[in-house]
Design a protein around this motif. Structure first.
Motif, PDB file in Angstrom:
ATOM      1  N   ILE A  22       0.874  -1.182   0.000  1.00 23.57           N
ATOM      2  CA  ILE A  22       0.000   0.000   0.000  1.00 23.57           C
ATOM      3  C   ILE A  22       0.904   1.222   0.000  1.00 23.57           C
ATOM      4  O   ILE A  22       1.757   1.379   0.874  1.00 23.57           O
ATOM      5  CB  ILE A  22      -0.923   0.027   1.234  1.00 23.57           C
ATOM      6  N   THR A  23       0.707   2.077  -1.001  1.00 24.25           N
ATOM      7  CA  THR A  23       1.445   3.333  -1.062  1.00 24.25           C
ATOM      8  C   THR A  23       0.448   4.438  -0.729  1.00 24.25           C
ATOM      9  O   THR A  23      -0.512   4.652  -1.470  1.00 24.25           O
ATOM     10  CB  THR A  23       2.060   3.541  -2.457  1.00 24.25           C
ATOM     11  N   PHE A  24       0.680   5.089   0.407  1.00 22.23           N
ATOM     12  CA  PHE A  24      -0.255   6.102   0.882  1.00 22.23           C
ATOM     13  C   PHE A  24      -0.016   7.436   0.201  1.00 22.23           C
ATOM     14  O   PHE A  24       1.072   7.708  -0.312  1.00 22.23           O
ATOM     15  CB  PHE A  24      -0.140   6.243   2.402  1.00 22.23           C
ATOM     16  N   PHE A  25      -1.018   8.291   0.243  1.00 24.18           N
ATOM     17  CA  PHE A  25      -0.959   9.602  -0.402  1.00 24.18           C
ATOM     18  C   PHE A  25       0.178  10.467   0.125  1.00 24.18           C
ATOM     19  O   PHE A  25       0.692  11.331  -0.564  1.00 24.18           O
ATOM     20  CB  PHE A  25      -2.299  10.347  -0.263  1.00 24.18           C
ATOM     21  N   ASN A  26       0.619  10.212   1.381  1.00 25.87           N
ATOM     22  CA  ASN A  26       1.698  11.018   1.976  1.00 25.87           C
ATOM     23  C   ASN A  26       3.089  10.444   1.681  1.00 25.87           C
ATOM     24  O   ASN A  26       4.077  10.954   2.165  1.00 25.87           O
ATOM     25  CB  ASN A  26       1.492  11.150   3.480  1.00 25.87           C
ATOM     26  N   GLY A  27       3.156   9.361   0.908  1.00 27.79           N
ATOM     27  CA  GLY A  27       4.445   8.757   0.559  1.00 27.79           C
ATOM     28  C   GLY A  27       4.819   7.568   1.420  1.00 27.79           C
ATOM     29  O   GLY A  27       5.767   6.850   1.102  1.00 27.79           O
ATOM     30  N   ASP A  28       4.097   7.334   2.525  1.00 22.05           N
ATOM     31  CA  ASP A  28       4.356   6.154   3.343  1.00 22.05           C
ATOM     32  C   ASP A  28       4.054   4.904   2.520  1.00 22.05           C
ATOM     33  O   ASP A  28       3.179   4.917   1.648  1.00 22.05           O
ATOM     34  CB  ASP A  28       3.468   6.127   4.582  1.00 22.05           C
ATOM     35  N   VAL A  29       4.790   3.819   2.804  1.00 23.11           N
ATOM     36  CA  VAL A  29       4.576   2.552   2.098  1.00 23.11           C
ATOM     37  C   VAL A  29       4.505   1.427   3.122  1.00 23.11           C
ATOM     38  O   VAL A  29       5.367   1.309   3.993  1.00 23.11           O
ATOM     39  CB  VAL A  29       5.716   2.257   1.090  1.00 23.11           C
ATOM     40  N   LYS A  30       3.452   0.603   3.001  1.00 25.41           N
ATOM     41  CA  LYS A  30       3.284  -0.556   3.873  1.00 25.41           C
ATOM     42  C   LYS A  30       3.276  -1.801   3.003  1.00 25.41           C
ATOM     43  O   LYS A  30       2.523  -1.895   2.040  1.00 25.41           O
ATOM     44  CB  LYS A  30       1.965  -0.458   4.643  1.00 25.41           C
ATOM     45  N   GLN A  31       4.161  -2.757   3.368  1.00 28.78           N
ATOM     46  CA  GLN A  31       4.209  -4.031   2.649  1.00 28.78           C
ATOM     47  C   GLN A  31       3.902  -5.152   3.629  1.00 28.78           C
ATOM     48  O   GLN A  31       4.458  -5.177   4.731  1.00 28.78           O
ATOM     49  CB  GLN A  31       5.603  -4.282   2.066  1.00 28.78           C
ATOM     50  N   VAL A  32       3.034  -6.051   3.211  1.00 28.45           N
ATOM     51  CA  VAL A  32       2.771  -7.265   3.987  1.00 28.45           C
ATOM     52  C   VAL A  32       3.291  -8.415   3.139  1.00 28.45           C
ATOM     53  O   VAL A  32       2.841  -8.620   2.004  1.00 28.45           O
ATOM     54  CB  VAL A  32       1.269  -7.430   4.301  1.00 28.45           C
ATOM     55  N   MET A  33       4.266  -9.145   3.697  1.00 34.20           N
ATOM     56  CA  MET A  33       4.936 -10.206   2.955  1.00 34.20           C
ATOM     57  C   MET A  33       4.227 -11.552   3.170  1.00 34.20           C
ATOM     58  O   MET A  33       3.436 -11.695   4.102  1.00 34.20           O
ATOM     59  CB  MET A  33       6.398 -10.294   3.406  1.00 34.20           C
ATOM     60  N   PRO A  34       4.548 -12.547   2.346  1.00 35.80           N
ATOM     61  CA  PRO A  34       3.901 -13.865   2.486  1.00 35.80           C
ATOM     62  C   PRO A  34       4.059 -14.488   3.879  1.00 35.80           C
ATOM     63  O   PRO A  34       3.171 -15.183   4.349  1.00 35.80           O
ATOM     64  CB  PRO A  34       4.594 -14.719   1.430  1.00 35.80           C
ATOM     65  N   ASP A  35       5.185 -14.223   4.558  1.00 37.12           N
ATOM     66  CA  ASP A  35       5.404 -14.805   5.891  1.00 37.12           C
ATOM     67  C   ASP A  35       4.786 -13.945   6.994  1.00 37.12           C
ATOM     68  O   ASP A  35       5.065 -14.140   8.165  1.00 37.12           O
ATOM     69  CB  ASP A  35       6.892 -15.015   6.151  1.00 37.12           C
ATOM     70  N   LYS A  36       3.954 -12.977   6.621  1.00 34.10           N
ATOM     71  CA  LYS A  36       3.243 -12.055   7.529  1.00 34.10           C
ATOM     72  C   LYS A  36       4.147 -10.969   8.102  1.00 34.10           C
ATOM     73  O   LYS A  36       3.742 -10.230   8.989  1.00 34.10           O
ATOM     74  CB  LYS A  36       2.517 -12.790   8.674  1.00 34.10           C
ATOM     75  N   THR A  37       5.381 -10.858   7.604  1.00 32.74           N
ATOM     76  CA  THR A  37       6.237  -9.739   7.975  1.00 32.74           C
ATOM     77  C   THR A  37       5.611  -8.460   7.427  1.00 32.74           C
ATOM     78  O   THR A  37       5.165  -8.432   6.274  1.00 32.74           O
ATOM     79  CB  THR A  37       7.657  -9.921   7.400  1.00 32.74           C
ATOM     80  N   VAL A  38       5.571  -7.408   8.258  1.00 36.12           N
ATOM     81  CA  VAL A  38       5.027  -6.121   7.832  1.00 36.12           C
ATOM     82  C   VAL A  38       6.180  -5.106   7.830  1.00 36.12           C
ATOM     83  O   VAL A  38       6.849  -4.915   8.843  1.00 36.12           O
ATOM     84  CB  VAL A  38       3.893  -5.643   8.764  1.00 36.12           C
ATOM     85  N   ILE A  39       6.384  -4.485   6.668  1.00 35.83           N
ATOM     86  CA  ILE A  39       7.422  -3.466   6.530  1.00 35.83           C
ATOM     87  C   ILE A  39       6.711  -2.146   6.267  1.00 35.83           C
ATOM     88  O   ILE A  39       5.980  -2.019   5.286  1.00 35.83           O
ATOM     89  CB  ILE A  39       8.383  -3.791   5.369  1.00 35.83           C
ATOM     90  N   TYR A  40       6.915  -1.179   7.169  1.00 37.09           N
ATOM     91  CA  TYR A  40       6.264   0.127   7.012  1.00 37.09           C
ATOM     92  C   TYR A  40       7.349   1.178   6.891  1.00 37.09           C
ATOM     93  O   TYR A  40       8.207   1.303   7.765  1.00 37.09           O
ATOM     94  CB  TYR A  40       5.353   0.428   8.202  1.00 37.09           C
ATOM     95  N   TYR A  41       7.306   1.928   5.801  1.00 38.26           N
ATOM     96  CA  TYR A  41       8.260   3.010   5.576  1.00 38.26           C
ATOM     97  C   TYR A  41       7.551   4.335   5.799  1.00 38.26           C
ATOM     98  O   TYR A  41       6.555   4.635   5.141  1.00 38.26           O
ATOM     99  CB  TYR A  41       8.827   2.945   4.159  1.00 38.26           C
ATOM    100  N   TYR A  42       8.053   5.121   6.759  1.00 38.42           N
ATOM    101  CA  TYR A  42       7.517   6.454   7.037  1.00 38.42           C
ATOM    102  C   TYR A  42       8.302   7.450   6.191  1.00 38.42           C
ATOM    103  O   TYR A  42       9.472   7.735   6.479  1.00 38.42           O
ATOM    104  CB  TYR A  42       7.663   6.801   8.522  1.00 38.42           C
ATOM    105  N   ALA A  43       7.668   7.967   5.139  1.00 37.72           N
ATOM    106  CA  ALA A  43       8.358   8.837   4.191  1.00 37.72           C
ATOM    107  C   ALA A  43       8.852  10.126   4.847  1.00 37.72           C
ATOM    108  O   ALA A  43       9.990  10.544   4.620  1.00 37.72           O
ATOM    109  CB  ALA A  43       7.445   9.159   3.016  1.00 37.72           C
ATOM    110  N   GLY A  44       8.019  10.751   5.666  1.00 42.27           N
ATOM    111  CA  GLY A  44       8.392  12.013   6.302  1.00 42.27           C
ATOM    112  C   GLY A  44       9.618  11.884   7.191  1.00 42.27           C
ATOM    113  O   GLY A  44      10.500  12.740   7.194  1.00 42.27           O
TER     114      GLY A  44
END
Length: 192
Positions: free
Chosen positions: A44-66
Protein backbone atom coordinates in the motif's frame (compact mmCIF):
# COMPACT_ATOMS: atom_id res chain seq x y z
CA UNK A 1 2.12 -4.45 -17.23
CA UNK A 2 -0.84 -5.13 -19.49
CA UNK A 3 -4.27 -4.47 -18.08
CA UNK A 4 -6.79 -7.31 -18.41
CA UNK A 5 -9.76 -5.39 -17.03
CA UNK A 6 -10.58 -2.22 -15.11
CA UNK A 7 -13.39 -1.72 -12.61
CA UNK A 8 -14.63 1.70 -11.45
CA UNK A 9 -16.51 1.72 -8.14
CA UNK A 10 -19.19 4.25 -7.08
CA UNK A 11 -16.97 5.50 -4.20
CA UNK A 12 -14.32 6.62 -6.71
CA UNK A 13 -12.05 3.63 -6.22
CA UNK A 14 -10.59 2.10 -9.42
CA UNK A 15 -9.31 -1.48 -9.62
CA UNK A 16 -7.07 -2.67 -12.43
CA UNK A 17 -6.51 -6.38 -12.90
CA UNK A 18 -3.29 -7.10 -14.78
CA UNK A 19 -2.71 -10.03 -17.11
CA UNK A 20 -0.12 -11.44 -14.67
CA UNK A 21 -2.85 -11.67 -11.99
CA UNK A 22 -1.83 -8.65 -9.89
CA UNK A 23 -4.52 -6.25 -8.72
CA UNK A 24 -3.93 -2.50 -8.49
CA UNK A 25 -6.49 -0.53 -6.52
CA UNK A 26 -6.44 3.27 -6.69
CA UNK A 27 -8.29 5.32 -4.06
CA UNK A 28 -9.61 8.86 -4.58
CA UNK A 29 -7.23 10.32 -1.96
CA UNK A 30 -4.14 9.20 -3.93
CA UNK A 31 -3.44 6.02 -1.95
CA UNK A 32 -3.02 2.87 -4.01
CA UNK A 33 -2.69 -0.82 -3.24
CA UNK A 34 -0.96 -3.61 -5.13
CA UNK A 35 -1.94 -7.22 -4.43
CA UNK A 36 0.29 -9.94 -5.90
CA UNK A 37 -1.22 -12.60 -8.17
CA UNK A 38 -1.09 -15.16 -5.33
CA UNK A 39 -2.57 -12.54 -2.92
CA UNK A 40 0.27 -13.21 -0.47
CA UNK A 41 2.12 -9.90 -0.90
CA UNK A 42 0.30 -6.60 -0.45
CA UNK A 43 1.87 -3.18 -0.92
CA UNK A 44 0.00 0.00 0.00
CA UNK A 45 1.45 3.33 -1.06
CA UNK A 46 -0.25 6.10 0.88
CA UNK A 47 -0.96 9.60 -0.40
CA UNK A 48 1.70 11.02 1.98
CA UNK A 49 4.44 8.76 0.56
CA UNK A 50 4.36 6.15 3.34
CA UNK A 51 4.58 2.55 2.10
CA UNK A 52 3.28 -0.56 3.87
CA UNK A 53 4.21 -4.03 2.65
CA UNK A 54 2.77 -7.27 3.99
CA UNK A 55 4.94 -10.21 2.96
CA UNK A 56 3.90 -13.87 2.49
CA UNK A 57 5.40 -14.81 5.89
CA UNK A 58 3.24 -12.06 7.53
CA UNK A 59 6.24 -9.74 7.97
CA UNK A 60 5.03 -6.12 7.83
CA UNK A 61 7.42 -3.47 6.53
CA UNK A 62 6.26 0.13 7.01
CA UNK A 63 8.26 3.01 5.58
CA UNK A 64 7.52 6.45 7.04
CA UNK A 65 8.36 8.84 4.19
CA UNK A 66 8.39 12.01 6.30
CA UNK A 67 10.81 10.57 8.86
CA UNK A 68 12.67 8.38 6.32
CA UNK A 69 12.31 5.54 8.85
CA UNK A 70 11.53 1.88 8.24
CA UNK A 71 9.62 -0.18 10.84
CA UNK A 72 9.64 -3.93 10.23
CA UNK A 73 7.47 -6.26 12.33
CA UNK A 74 8.22 -9.97 12.00
CA UNK A 75 5.70 -12.73 12.61
CA UNK A 76 7.58 -13.80 15.78
CA UNK A 77 6.97 -10.32 17.29
CA UNK A 78 10.45 -8.84 16.72
CA UNK A 79 10.26 -5.20 15.61
CA UNK A 80 13.17 -3.45 13.89
CA UNK A 81 13.32 0.31 13.33
CA UNK A 82 15.90 1.75 10.94
CA UNK A 83 16.46 5.51 11.09
CA UNK A 84 18.08 7.70 8.41
CA UNK A 85 20.96 8.44 10.82
CA UNK A 86 21.99 4.78 10.68
CA UNK A 87 20.58 4.02 14.13
CA UNK A 88 18.85 0.64 14.35
CA UNK A 89 16.51 -0.38 17.18
CA UNK A 90 15.37 -3.93 17.82
CA UNK A 91 12.37 -4.42 20.10
CA UNK A 92 12.14 -8.07 21.17
CA UNK A 93 8.87 -9.81 22.10
CA UNK A 94 10.16 -10.28 25.69
CA UNK A 95 10.38 -6.47 26.10
CA UNK A 96 14.16 -6.17 25.73
CA UNK A 97 15.47 -3.46 23.40
CA UNK A 98 18.77 -3.32 21.53
CA UNK A 99 19.90 -0.05 19.96
CA UNK A 100 22.84 0.13 17.55
CA UNK A 101 24.03 3.71 17.16
CA UNK A 102 25.75 5.09 14.04
CA UNK A 103 29.16 4.84 15.80
CA UNK A 104 28.41 1.10 16.31
CA UNK A 105 27.85 1.43 20.07
CA UNK A 106 25.30 -1.21 21.07
CA UNK A 107 22.95 -0.49 23.99
CA UNK A 108 20.73 -3.16 25.53
CA UNK A 109 17.77 -2.12 27.68
CA UNK A 110 16.33 -4.85 29.89
CA UNK A 111 12.83 -5.12 31.38
CA UNK A 112 14.16 -4.96 34.94
CA UNK A 113 15.65 -1.50 34.26
CA UNK A 114 19.25 -2.62 33.77
CA UNK A 115 21.25 -1.34 30.80
CA UNK A 116 24.36 -2.56 29.03
CA UNK A 117 26.36 -0.61 26.44
CA UNK A 118 29.13 -2.10 24.35
CA UNK A 119 31.34 0.62 22.89
CA UNK A 120 33.23 0.24 19.60
CA UNK A 121 36.56 -0.09 21.46
CA UNK A 122 35.25 -3.07 23.46
CA UNK A 123 34.49 -1.14 26.66
CA UNK A 124 31.35 -2.46 28.39
CA UNK A 125 29.20 -0.20 30.59
CA UNK A 126 26.53 -1.80 32.78
CA UNK A 127 24.01 0.33 34.68
CA UNK A 128 21.91 -1.24 37.45
CA UNK A 129 18.41 -0.18 38.45
CA UNK A 130 19.79 1.70 41.48
CA UNK A 131 21.98 3.80 39.16
CA UNK A 132 25.26 2.13 40.08
CA UNK A 133 27.52 1.62 37.09
CA UNK A 134 30.25 -0.87 36.21
CA UNK A 135 32.67 -0.08 33.39
CA UNK A 136 34.94 -2.79 32.01
CA UNK A 137 37.69 -1.26 29.88
CA UNK A 138 39.43 -3.15 27.10
CA UNK A 139 42.80 -2.68 28.89
CA UNK A 140 41.65 -4.85 31.82
CA UNK A 141 40.76 -1.99 34.15
CA UNK A 142 37.37 -1.93 35.80
CA UNK A 143 35.41 0.92 37.40
CA UNK A 144 32.48 0.87 39.78
CA UNK A 145 30.40 4.03 40.30
CA UNK A 146 27.91 4.22 43.17
CA UNK A 147 26.25 7.09 45.02
CA UNK A 148 28.98 6.84 47.71
CA UNK A 149 32.17 6.36 45.67
CA UNK A 150 33.96 5.68 42.40
CA UNK A 151 36.40 2.77 42.44
CA UNK A 152 38.93 1.77 39.78
CA UNK A 153 40.49 -1.69 39.82
CA UNK A 154 43.70 -2.16 37.86
CA UNK A 155 44.95 -5.45 36.36
CA UNK A 156 47.94 -5.46 38.78
CA UNK A 157 45.53 -5.62 41.74
CA UNK A 158 45.72 -1.93 42.71
CA UNK A 159 42.36 -0.48 43.78
CA UNK A 160 41.77 3.28 43.94
CA UNK A 161 38.57 4.60 45.53
CA UNK A 162 37.42 8.22 45.43
CA UNK A 163 34.62 8.98 47.90
CA UNK A 164 31.97 11.63 47.35
CA UNK A 165 33.52 13.82 50.07
CA UNK A 166 36.72 13.96 48.00
CA UNK A 167 38.81 11.53 50.08
CA UNK A 168 40.89 9.05 48.08
CA UNK A 169 42.11 5.64 49.14
CA UNK A 170 44.55 3.55 47.13
CA UNK A 171 45.24 -0.08 48.07
CA UNK A 172 48.21 -1.75 46.42
CA UNK A 173 48.76 -5.47 45.91
CA UNK A 174 51.76 -5.22 48.26
CA UNK A 175 49.40 -4.32 51.13
CA UNK A 176 50.33 -0.63 51.10
CA UNK A 177 47.42 1.78 51.70
CA UNK A 178 47.55 5.48 50.89
CA UNK A 179 44.78 7.91 51.88
CA UNK A 180 44.46 11.50 50.67
CA UNK A 181 42.07 14.21 51.83
CA UNK A 182 39.77 16.11 49.46
CA UNK A 183 42.59 18.53 48.60
CA UNK A 184 45.00 15.75 47.62
CA UNK A 185 47.13 15.90 50.81
CA UNK A 186 48.38 12.52 52.01
CA UNK A 187 46.91 11.83 55.43
CA UNK A 188 48.02 8.20 55.71
CA UNK A 189 50.54 6.03 53.86
CA UNK A 190 51.50 2.56 55.08
CA UNK A 191 54.62 2.06 52.96
CA UNK A 192 55.73 -1.52 53.14
Amino acid sequence: EEIEREIAYPDGKVEKVLKNGCHLIFFPNGTWKKVSSDAKTVTITFFNGDVKQVMPDKTVIYYYAGAKTTHTTYSDGLEVLQFPTGQIEKHYPDGRKEITFPDQTIKNLFLDGQQESILPDGTIVRVQRDGSKTIEFNNGQRELHTAQFKRREYPDGTVKTVYMNGHQETKYISGRIRVKDKDGNIIMDTKV
